[in-house]
Every structure is written in structure tokens, then in C-alpha cells.
Design a protein around this motif. Structure first.
Motif, PDB file in Angstrom:
ATOM      1  N   PRO A  28       0.784  -1.222   0.000  1.00  0.00           N
ATOM      2  CA  PRO A  28       0.000   0.000   0.000  1.00  0.00           C
ATOM      3  C   PRO A  28       0.822   1.282   0.000  1.00  0.00           C
ATOM      4  O   PRO A  28       0.298   2.337  -0.289  1.00  0.00           O
ATOM      5  CB  PRO A  28      -0.818  -0.105   1.294  1.00  0.00           C
ATOM      6  N   PHE A  29       2.106   1.238   0.312  1.00  0.00           N
ATOM      7  CA  PHE A  29       2.912   2.449   0.376  1.00  0.00           C
ATOM      8  C   PHE A  29       3.720   2.609  -0.898  1.00  0.00           C
ATOM      9  O   PHE A  29       4.151   1.649  -1.504  1.00  0.00           O
ATOM     10  CB  PHE A  29       3.856   2.398   1.584  1.00  0.00           C
ATOM     11  N   GLN A  30       3.955   3.833  -1.287  1.00  0.00           N
ATOM     12  CA  GLN A  30       4.734   4.119  -2.483  1.00  0.00           C
ATOM     13  C   GLN A  30       6.167   4.451  -2.089  1.00  0.00           C
ATOM     14  O   GLN A  30       6.421   4.944  -1.005  1.00  0.00           O
ATOM     15  CB  GLN A  30       4.125   5.305  -3.248  1.00  0.00           C
ATOM     16  N   GLY A  31       7.100   4.220  -2.987  1.00  0.00           N
ATOM     17  CA  GLY A  31       8.493   4.550  -2.723  1.00  0.00           C
ATOM     18  C   GLY A  31       9.403   3.423  -3.150  1.00  0.00           C
ATOM     19  O   GLY A  31       8.971   2.327  -3.467  1.00  0.00           O
ATOM     20  N   ASP A  32      10.690   3.723  -3.153  1.00  0.00           N
ATOM     21  CA  ASP A  32      11.694   2.740  -3.543  1.00  0.00           C
ATOM     22  C   ASP A  32      12.236   2.092  -2.284  1.00  0.00           C
ATOM     23  O   ASP A  32      12.806   2.752  -1.431  1.00  0.00           O
ATOM     24  CB  ASP A  32      12.807   3.428  -4.328  1.00  0.00           C
ATOM     25  N   PHE A  33      12.052   0.793  -2.167  1.00  0.00           N
ATOM     26  CA  PHE A  33      12.495   0.056  -0.987  1.00  0.00           C
ATOM     27  C   PHE A  33      13.672  -0.850  -1.351  1.00  0.00           C
ATOM     28  O   PHE A  33      13.681  -2.021  -1.033  1.00  0.00           O
ATOM     29  CB  PHE A  33      11.356  -0.792  -0.420  1.00  0.00           C
ATOM     30  N   SER A  34      14.653  -0.318  -2.028  1.00  0.00           N
ATOM     31  CA  SER A  34      15.803  -1.134  -2.408  1.00  0.00           C
ATOM     32  C   SER A  34      16.667  -1.422  -1.195  1.00  0.00           C
ATOM     33  O   SER A  34      16.644  -0.702  -0.204  1.00  0.00           O
ATOM     34  CB  SER A  34      16.621  -0.422  -3.486  1.00  0.00           C
ATOM     35  N   LYS A  35      17.465  -2.475  -1.264  1.00  0.00           N
ATOM     36  CA  LYS A  35      18.296  -2.885  -0.137  1.00  0.00           C
ATOM     37  C   LYS A  35      19.389  -1.880   0.160  1.00  0.00           C
ATOM     38  O   LYS A  35      19.935  -1.866   1.239  1.00  0.00           O
ATOM     39  CB  LYS A  35      18.902  -4.262  -0.401  1.00  0.00           C
ATOM     40  N   SER A  36      19.719  -1.014  -0.802  1.00  0.00           N
ATOM     41  CA  SER A  36      20.752  -0.024  -0.555  1.00  0.00           C
ATOM     42  C   SER A  36      20.280   1.036   0.433  1.00  0.00           C
ATOM     43  O   SER A  36      21.077   1.602   1.159  1.00  0.00           O
ATOM     44  CB  SER A  36      21.197   0.627  -1.869  1.00  0.00           C
ATOM     45  N   GLU A  37      18.980   1.309   0.472  1.00  0.00           N
ATOM     46  CA  GLU A  37      18.461   2.319   1.384  1.00  0.00           C
ATOM     47  C   GLU A  37      18.191   1.751   2.768  1.00  0.00           C
ATOM     48  O   GLU A  37      18.400   2.418   3.769  1.00  0.00           O
ATOM     49  CB  GLU A  37      17.170   2.920   0.820  1.00  0.00           C
ATOM     50  N   THR A  38      17.686   0.544   2.841  1.00  0.00           N
ATOM     51  CA  THR A  38      17.369  -0.057   4.131  1.00  0.00           C
ATOM     52  C   THR A  38      18.208  -1.302   4.321  1.00  0.00           C
ATOM     53  O   THR A  38      18.141  -2.218   3.512  1.00  0.00           O
ATOM     54  CB  THR A  38      15.871  -0.423   4.209  1.00  0.00           C
ATOM     55  N   GLN A  39      19.000  -1.323   5.368  1.00  0.00           N
ATOM     56  CA  GLN A  39      19.830  -2.477   5.651  1.00  0.00           C
ATOM     57  C   GLN A  39      19.016  -3.491   6.438  1.00  0.00           C
ATOM     58  O   GLN A  39      18.355  -3.154   7.401  1.00  0.00           O
ATOM     59  CB  GLN A  39      21.059  -2.069   6.471  1.00  0.00           C
ATOM     60  N   VAL A  40      19.100  -4.741   6.023  1.00  0.00           N
ATOM     61  CA  VAL A  40      18.418  -5.812   6.712  1.00  0.00           C
ATOM     62  C   VAL A  40      19.414  -6.453   7.671  1.00  0.00           C
ATOM     63  O   VAL A  40      20.496  -6.858   7.274  1.00  0.00           O
ATOM     64  CB  VAL A  40      17.889  -6.858   5.705  1.00  0.00           C
ATOM     65  N   LYS A  41      19.039  -6.502   8.954  1.00  0.00           N
ATOM     66  CA  LYS A  41      19.921  -7.098   9.948  1.00  0.00           C
ATOM     67  C   LYS A  41      19.929  -8.604   9.761  1.00  0.00           C
ATOM     68  O   LYS A  41      18.885  -9.216   9.610  1.00  0.00           O
ATOM     69  CB  LYS A  41      19.420  -6.734  11.345  1.00  0.00           C
ATOM     70  N   PRO A  42      21.141  -9.220   9.760  1.00  0.00           N
ATOM     71  CA  PRO A  42      21.196 -10.677   9.603  1.00  0.00           C
ATOM     72  C   PRO A  42      20.428 -11.373  10.718  1.00  0.00           C
ATOM     73  O   PRO A  42      20.554 -11.015  11.882  1.00  0.00           O
ATOM     74  CB  PRO A  42      22.682 -10.996   9.698  1.00  0.00           C
ATOM     75  N   GLN A  43      19.623 -12.347  10.349  1.00  0.00           N
ATOM     76  CA  GLN A  43      18.836 -13.076  11.333  1.00  0.00           C
ATOM     77  C   GLN A  43      19.524 -14.384  11.689  1.00  0.00           C
ATOM     78  O   GLN A  43      19.843 -15.178  10.809  1.00  0.00           O
ATOM     79  CB  GLN A  43      17.434 -13.359  10.798  1.00  0.00           C
ATOM     80  N   PRO A  44      19.761 -14.610  12.967  1.00  0.00           N
ATOM     81  CA  PRO A  44      20.414 -15.860  13.359  1.00  0.00           C
ATOM     82  C   PRO A  44      19.428 -17.017  13.368  1.00  0.00           C
ATOM     83  O   PRO A  44      18.218 -16.828  13.409  1.00  0.00           O
ATOM     84  CB  PRO A  44      20.894 -15.564  14.778  1.00  0.00           C
ATOM     85  N   GLU A  45      19.979 -18.204  13.333  1.00  0.00           N
ATOM     86  CA  GLU A  45      19.188 -19.413  13.503  1.00  0.00           C
ATOM     87  C   GLU A  45      19.325 -19.797  14.974  1.00  0.00           C
ATOM     88  O   GLU A  45      20.427 -20.029  15.461  1.00  0.00           O
ATOM     89  CB  GLU A  45      19.732 -20.505  12.602  1.00  0.00           C
ATOM     90  N   ILE A  46      18.218 -19.811  15.703  1.00  0.00           N
ATOM     91  CA  ILE A  46      18.233 -20.096  17.133  1.00  0.00           C
ATOM     92  C   ILE A  46      17.387 -21.340  17.376  1.00  0.00           C
ATOM     93  O   ILE A  46      16.234 -21.392  16.966  1.00  0.00           O
ATOM     94  CB  ILE A  46      17.686 -18.910  17.953  1.00  0.00           C
ATOM     95  N   PHE A  47      17.980 -22.344  18.028  1.00  0.00           N
ATOM     96  CA  PHE A  47      17.229 -23.553  18.339  1.00  0.00           C
ATOM     97  C   PHE A  47      17.754 -24.141  19.639  1.00  0.00           C
ATOM     98  O   PHE A  47      18.816 -23.777  20.121  1.00  0.00           O
ATOM     99  CB  PHE A  47      17.298 -24.571  17.193  1.00  0.00           C
ATOM    100  N   GLU A  48      16.968 -25.037  20.213  1.00  0.00           N
ATOM    101  CA  GLU A  48      17.342 -25.622  21.490  1.00  0.00           C
ATOM    102  C   GLU A  48      17.189 -27.133  21.448  1.00  0.00           C
ATOM    103  O   GLU A  48      16.411 -27.680  20.670  1.00  0.00           O
ATOM    104  CB  GLU A  48      16.497 -25.025  22.614  1.00  0.00           C
ATOM    105  N   THR A  49      17.985 -27.777  22.302  1.00  0.00           N
ATOM    106  CA  THR A  49      17.883 -29.215  22.515  1.00  0.00           C
ATOM    107  C   THR A  49      17.524 -29.408  23.992  1.00  0.00           C
ATOM    108  O   THR A  49      17.225 -28.435  24.690  1.00  0.00           O
ATOM    109  CB  THR A  49      19.207 -29.924  22.177  1.00  0.00           C
ATOM    110  N   ASN A  50      17.582 -30.630  24.475  1.00  0.00           N
ATOM    111  CA  ASN A  50      17.270 -30.874  25.890  1.00  0.00           C
ATOM    112  C   ASN A  50      18.275 -30.212  26.823  1.00  0.00           C
ATOM    113  O   ASN A  50      17.927 -29.809  27.926  1.00  0.00           O
ATOM    114  CB  ASN A  50      17.225 -32.372  26.181  1.00  0.00           C
ATOM    115  N   ASP A  51      19.535 -30.108  26.398  1.00  0.00           N
ATOM    116  CA  ASP A  51      20.587 -29.597  27.271  1.00  0.00           C
ATOM    117  C   ASP A  51      21.161 -28.255  26.862  1.00  0.00           C
ATOM    118  O   ASP A  51      21.769 -27.566  27.685  1.00  0.00           O
ATOM    119  CB  ASP A  51      21.743 -30.605  27.330  1.00  0.00           C
ATOM    120  N   PHE A  52      21.012 -27.860  25.590  1.00  0.00           N
ATOM    121  CA  PHE A  52      21.688 -26.672  25.085  1.00  0.00           C
ATOM    122  C   PHE A  52      20.749 -25.772  24.298  1.00  0.00           C
ATOM    123  O   PHE A  52      19.721 -26.209  23.791  1.00  0.00           O
ATOM    124  CB  PHE A  52      22.856 -27.068  24.166  1.00  0.00           C
ATOM    125  N   VAL A  53      21.161 -24.502  24.162  1.00  0.00           N
ATOM    126  CA  VAL A  53      20.551 -23.549  23.238  1.00  0.00           C
ATOM    127  C   VAL A  53      21.647 -23.142  22.276  1.00  0.00           C
ATOM    128  O   VAL A  53      22.759 -22.799  22.696  1.00  0.00           O
ATOM    129  CB  VAL A  53      19.994 -22.308  23.969  1.00  0.00           C
TER     130      VAL A  53
END
Length: 129
Positions: A28-53
Motif C-alpha cells: 500500500p505504500f509508495q516509494g523505492d524500498f531497495s536494499k541499498s536504502e534499508t539495511q536488513v539485519k542478519p537473522q540468526p538461527e536459534i534452536f534448542e535441545t534438551n541440554d543446550f541452546v
């Protein structure tokens, strides 16, 4: 739903379609949303087991000597990540111990291993009537 909203009720919802900005007709919004203007923060993979995270962070540049890792029982704090003078915080899925955390580089990732905290403390609460 048709009885309440009459006909095609999806027309009343403003955010439909592709929300990435690549498809202007679905966004619904107008404008240029290229990756050069907005930096995307790297998303980590987070998971857990019975003993560890485990937290697996994309880390293509292993030469980042200013990277600092800190954590509380519930949160991982990264200083100077993804760039210098930036701070990133990530919630952990379960409480972890203060001691025993290990970090190592694997390929283009930084893997952090936390020891899960056993929450066996039970508190009884009186109910007043």
C-alpha cells in the motif's frame, strides 16, 4: 463471514499480497524500498535441545576482532555486529546458565552454545479469598 461482512470481506484488509516492496500493486505504500536504502539485519538461527541452546549467526567476515558477545539468562547481546558501533539483541528460547557458554567459527557462521538452565524451582502462591 460473508453474512457479517457481505460479499468479499478481504477487500477491507489493507495489507494484502507481497509485503517486501517488490510488488507495488500488493504494497500500500509508495516509494523505492531497495536494499541499498534499508539495511536488513542478519537473522540468526536459534534452536534448542534438551541440554543446550544454539545460536548460529551469519559471519562471512571472521576478521571482526571488535565483536563482543554478552548474554543474560534470556538474551544474547552482540556488540559491533553486524557493523562497527552497532548493537544487536536476540531473545533466547529458554533460560541459560551464566557460565559454560562456548563460541566458535564454522564455515561462514559463528556458532554459540549455551547450557540450558534447569528451572526446577517451584514457588507456591497463596490465594487470598
Amino acid at each position: 463471514m460473508k453474512n457479517v461482512f457481505s460479499g468479499d470481506f478481504t477487500q477491507g484488509f489493507p495489507f494484502q499480497g507481497n509485503m517486501t516492496g517488490n510488488d507495488p500493486s500488493g504494497f500500500p505504500f509508495q516509494g523505492d524500498f531497495s536494499k541499498s536504502e534499508t539495511q536488513v539485519k542478519p537473522q540468526p538461527e536459534i534452536f534448542e535441545t534438551n541440554d543446550f541452546v544454539y545460536v548460529k549467526l551469519p559471519m562471512p567476515n571472521k576478521d571482526n576482532k571488535n565483536l563482543k558477545l554478552q548474554h543474560t539468562n534470556h538474551q544474547l547481546i552482540l556488540i559491533n555486529y553486524p557493523k562497527e558501533n552497532e548493537q544487536s539483541k536476540y531473545m533466547l528460547p529458554s533460560p541459560v546458565k551464566r557460565k559454560g557458554t562456548r563460541a566458535r567459527f564454522l564455515d561462514d557462521y559463528l556458532e554459540i552454545q549455551f547450557i540450558r538452565l534447569d528451572e526446577s524451582n517451584i514457588s507456591e502462591i497463596d490465594i487470598s479469598y
